[in-house]
Design an enzyme around this catalytic site. Structure first.
Site, PDB file in Angstrom:
ATOM      1  N   GLU A  36       0.829  -1.210   0.000  1.00 35.75           N
ATOM      2  CA  GLU A  36       0.000   0.000   0.000  1.00 35.75           C
ATOM      3  C   GLU A  36       0.862   1.258   0.000  1.00 35.75           C
ATOM      4  O   GLU A  36       1.511   1.581   0.998  1.00 35.75           O
ATOM      5  CB  GLU A  36      -0.935   0.009   1.224  1.00 35.75           C
ATOM      6  CG  GLU A  36      -1.872  -1.177   1.304  1.00 35.75           C
ATOM      7  CD  GLU A  36      -2.870  -1.232   0.154  1.00 35.75           C
ATOM      8  OE1 GLU A  36      -3.202  -0.174  -0.414  1.00 35.75           O
ATOM      9  OE2 GLU A  36      -3.328  -2.345  -0.167  1.00 35.75           O
ATOM     10  N   GLU A  78      -5.700   4.158   7.708  1.00 35.24           N
ATOM     11  CA  GLU A  78      -5.242   3.599   6.436  1.00 35.24           C
ATOM     12  C   GLU A  78      -5.247   2.077   6.462  1.00 35.24           C
ATOM     13  O   GLU A  78      -5.544   1.434   5.449  1.00 35.24           O
ATOM     14  CB  GLU A  78      -3.861   4.121   6.059  1.00 35.24           C
ATOM     15  CG  GLU A  78      -3.413   3.702   4.669  1.00 35.24           C
ATOM     16  CD  GLU A  78      -4.393   4.093   3.564  1.00 35.24           C
ATOM     17  OE1 GLU A  78      -4.540   3.301   2.612  1.00 35.24           O
ATOM     18  OE2 GLU A  78      -5.009   5.176   3.634  1.00 35.24           O
ATOM     19  N   GLU A  85     -10.640  -2.270   1.174  1.00 38.16           N
ATOM     20  CA  GLU A  85     -10.389  -2.392  -0.260  1.00 38.16           C
ATOM     21  C   GLU A  85      -9.988  -3.811  -0.639  1.00 38.16           C
ATOM     22  O   GLU A  85     -10.459  -4.355  -1.641  1.00 38.16           O
ATOM     23  CB  GLU A  85      -9.312  -1.402  -0.693  1.00 38.16           C
ATOM     24  CG  GLU A  85      -9.780   0.036  -0.668  1.00 38.16           C
ATOM     25  CD  GLU A  85      -8.726   1.017  -1.137  1.00 38.16           C
ATOM     26  OE1 GLU A  85      -7.578   0.599  -1.411  1.00 38.16           O
ATOM     27  OE2 GLU A  85      -9.050   2.209  -1.220  1.00 38.16           O
TER      28      GLU A  85
END
Length: 127
Positions: A36, A78, A85
């Site tokens: 990420e 995050e 996601e």
């Protein structure tokens, strides 16, 4: 699995469970850092901001705690955003309004986290 049946993966207890949980958490941090970009960027920002909050910025202990907490909160948000996601993409890569909603809400959470970070730092620095 019946509604009241526990997951078969929850068999560990005590110290063994804590050790396993620590391992899973470290795996998650490694995966987030490896896969990420946003997590890497926020990690770099935290590596700058946390020492600044602790050693450079003239502030009360409470203000220092708020500076550090707001910096770490963006990393926490995050991690959740990336997890959402990944779960959505695992379920299906097809476009779907609910998938978009889930991803957009995760993104909105991070936006609010970054606004919070800026506000806390701004308020502390401006006194």
């Amino acid at each position: 699995m019946t509604p009241h049946q526990e997951s078969p993966f929850k068999g560990k207890t005590g110290l063994r469970r804590l050790c396993n949980a620590l391992g899973y958490s470290l795996d998650g941090l490694r995966a987030a850092y490896r896969h990420e970009d946003a997590f890497r960027q926020l990690s770099l920002l935290a590596l700058i901001l946390v020492p600044l909050a602790l050693f450079v910025v003239p502030a009360t202990p409470l203000a220092r705690a708020l500076l550090v907490a707001s910096s770490l909160a963006t990393l926490i948000i995050e991690l959740f955003n990336s997890a959402i996601e990944a779960a959505v993409d695992h379920t299906s890569l097809e476009r779907h309004p609910l998938a978009k909603r889930a991803k957009d809400m995760g993104s909105a959470a991070q936006l609010l986290g970054l606004i919070n970070l800026a506000l806390v730092w701004g308020l502390v620095l401006l006194g």
